[in-house]
Design an enzyme around this catalytic site. Structure first.
Site, mmCIF file in Angstrom:
data_model
loop_
_atom_site.group_PDB
_atom_site.id
_atom_site.type_symbol
_atom_site.label_atom_id
_atom_site.label_comp_id
_atom_site.label_asym_id
_atom_site.label_seq_id
_atom_site.Cartn_x
_atom_site.Cartn_y
_atom_site.Cartn_z
ATOM 1 N N TYR A 42 0.855 -1.184 0.000
ATOM 2 C CA TYR A 42 0.000 0.000 0.000
ATOM 3 C C TYR A 42 0.888 1.228 0.000
ATOM 4 C CZ TYR A 42 -4.250 2.686 0.816
ATOM 5 O OH TYR A 42 -5.289 3.564 0.692
ATOM 6 N N LYS A 97 -20.896 -19.601 -10.061
ATOM 7 C CA LYS A 97 -20.145 -19.480 -11.312
ATOM 8 C C LYS A 97 -18.705 -19.043 -11.023
ATOM 9 C CE LYS A 97 -20.710 -19.657 -15.841
ATOM 10 N NZ LYS A 97 -21.525 -18.713 -16.606
ATOM 11 N N ASP A 163 -24.878 -18.090 -21.354
ATOM 12 C CA ASP A 163 -26.130 -18.800 -21.608
ATOM 13 C C ASP A 163 -26.322 -19.047 -23.104
ATOM 14 O OD1 ASP A 163 -27.113 -18.753 -18.830
ATOM 15 O OD2 ASP A 163 -27.187 -16.602 -19.154
ATOM 16 N N GLY A 197 -34.890 -18.791 -27.196
ATOM 17 C CA GLY A 197 -34.325 -17.791 -26.306
ATOM 18 C C GLY A 197 -32.828 -17.701 -26.485
ATOM 19 N N ALA A 198 -32.119 -17.338 -25.430
ATOM 20 C CA ALA A 198 -30.678 -17.123 -25.524
ATOM 21 C C ALA A 198 -29.950 -18.359 -26.024
ATOM 22 C CB ALA A 198 -30.133 -16.698 -24.159
ATOM 23 N N ALA A 199 -30.147 -19.496 -25.340
ATOM 24 C CA ALA A 199 -29.446 -20.717 -25.736
ATOM 25 C C ALA A 199 -29.894 -21.189 -27.105
ATOM 26 C CB ALA A 199 -29.667 -21.807 -24.695
ATOM 27 N N ASN A 299 -34.161 -27.879 -17.703
ATOM 28 C CA ASN A 299 -33.841 -28.215 -16.316
ATOM 29 C C ASN A 299 -34.879 -27.600 -15.380
ATOM 30 O OD1 ASN A 299 -31.720 -29.875 -15.387
ATOM 31 N ND2 ASN A 299 -30.211 -28.486 -16.282
ATOM 32 N N ASN A 330 -22.643 -26.409 -19.456
ATOM 33 C CA ASN A 330 -21.810 -25.255 -19.832
ATOM 34 C C ASN A 330 -20.444 -25.263 -19.165
ATOM 35 O OD1 ASN A 330 -24.242 -24.526 -20.978
ATOM 36 N ND2 ASN A 330 -24.130 -22.388 -20.331
#
Length: 403
Positions: A42, A97, A163, A197-199, A299, A330
């Site tokens: 520091y 995650k 995703d 959708g996204a996937a 899921n 994933n």
């Protein structure tokens, strides 16, 4: 996983999170045992590091955590199968995650759950970006997730919505090895994707090479996408209201099939489900072509349960669940993709890097079988293999910083 076991896991998970007040903490890399330690870490010593970076901003990669740290950013609008539960309720997933990144890839990741409207997310993420070497977008609802990812590709660091692309990479790897088992030719496949959708959108784009360089991407012969209104086709009423479904209508379904999911599945080689539970019947599976490949990934309850799909004649069955063979997860993709991108000092994640990741995952299974078309998500050899392939692709694409 039966209801009793699921309830038990839920109780154990609540106890785990309560016992540790979450799953993530920050630890120092350097000692702080003496005044000299404090002076170096520091003030006053750190001022020299600040001056160095101010004179040459590129040295931030050498002197700070930026080179190995990513942000996991969510607004909580599409969390797992729970939907729009908000940023507070999304924290446990983003923490999870983060520990996966650290455990499997040695990447430091920090969960950032934002209470913000979708139109504000791009501005906020840009403001946060200086401290991070990459951005993992997570659990952001479509279509905002597409727009946000697109608008952030000029940040100069890898930005990926997992995703979308983590799912697409894992599905591509699964289909590559399913073809090896069944003897089907990838280029001749007729594929149905249920869920836009996204996937679903990203899987369709990758399997049909929509927007991809055809020199690096091999398209399947035919792909039909379905949503809650049935088959997506060019000219379907109301399709123009959604830019991304319009693209699917324009770029897929060259045979112009209309109707329901059942109509789409007739004679198909592959079914990929990223939608909701119990949409697919045994009769639909029987209507598919010979030795059908069924990746039923909703899921916690898939579009059709594996035992029913098998009894109806499915040759290869994959799910998103850990209690059945061939888990399409994933975690096979995202740790290695970001590890490789960081190792390459990549400025973004290209389509070539995603395709390289899929092939690397597939190659981790030397002799695939109907019960094993993908490596185990806990296989510690997957991340190094994916990272090496992604790094090589990044260099070949020329998307690396001058270090």
């Amino acid at each position: 996983m039966d209801g009793e076991k699921k309830s038990e896991i839920g109780r154990e998970s609540l106890a785990l999170h309560a016992a540790h007040s979450g799953k993530l903490e920050i630890r120092s890399k350097v000692p702080l045992a003496s005044r000299d330690d404090l002076s170096r870490a520091y003030t006053p010593g750190v001022a020299e590091v600040c001056r160095k970076i101010a004179d040459d901003p590129e040295t931030v990669w050498k002197y700070t955590l930026k080179s190995n740290t990513i942000a996991i950013i969510s607004d909580g609008t599409a969390v797992l199968g729970l939907g729009n539960i908000g940023p507070l309720a999304g924290i446990p997933v983003m923490e999870g995650k983060a520990i996966l990144f650290k455990e499997f890839a040695g990447v430091d990741a920090f969960p950032i759950c934002l209470d913000a409207k979708s139109e504000d997310l791009v501005r906020i993420i840009r403001s946060l970006a200086p401290v991070f070497g990459g951005i993992n977008l997570e659990d952001i609802a479509a279509p905002a997730c597409f727009e946000i990812e697109e608008e952030l590709q000029d940040l100069g660091i890898p930005v990926m919505h997992d995703d979308q692309h983590g799912a697409a990479v894992a599905v591509l790897a699964a289909i590559i090895n399913a073809c090896r088992v069944t003897g089907k030719c990838f280029e001749n496949l007729k594929v149905v994707v249920c869920g836009a959708g996204a996937a679903g959108y990203a899987i369709c784009r990758l399997l049909k090479c929509i927007g991809y360089d055809t020199q690096s991407c091999t398209p399947v012969k035919e792909l039909i996408a379905c949503d809650t209104s049935g088959i997506i086709y060019r000219g379907r009423p109301g399709l123009y209201e959604n830019k991304y479904k319009f693209i699917l209508g324009d770029e897929t379904n060259s045979i112009h099939r209309t109707g329901t999911l059942a109509d789409a599945m007739r004679s198909a080689d592959v079914f990929v489900g990223v939608s909701v539970a119990n949409l697919v019947t045994q009769e639909m599976i029987r209507s598919m072509g010979s030795d059908p490949i069924v990746l039923s990934l909703a899921n916690p309850v898939p579009e059709i349960m594996p035992d029913k799909a098998k009894a109806a004649g499915a040759a290869i069955i994959g799910t998103g669940r850990s209690d059945y063979p061939n888990q399409v997860n994933n975690v096979l993709a995202f740790p290695g993709i970001f590890r490789g991108a960081l190792d390459a000092s990549a400025t973004r994640i290209t389509d070539e890097m995603k395709i390289a990741a899929a092939h690397a995952i597939a190659e981790c299974v030397c002799d695939p079988t109907p019960e094993r078309i993908l490596p185990d998500p806990l296989d510690r050899g997957v991340v190094p293999a994916v990272a090496q392939a992604v790094k090589k692709a990044a260099v070949a694409c020329g998307v690396v910083r001058n270090t």
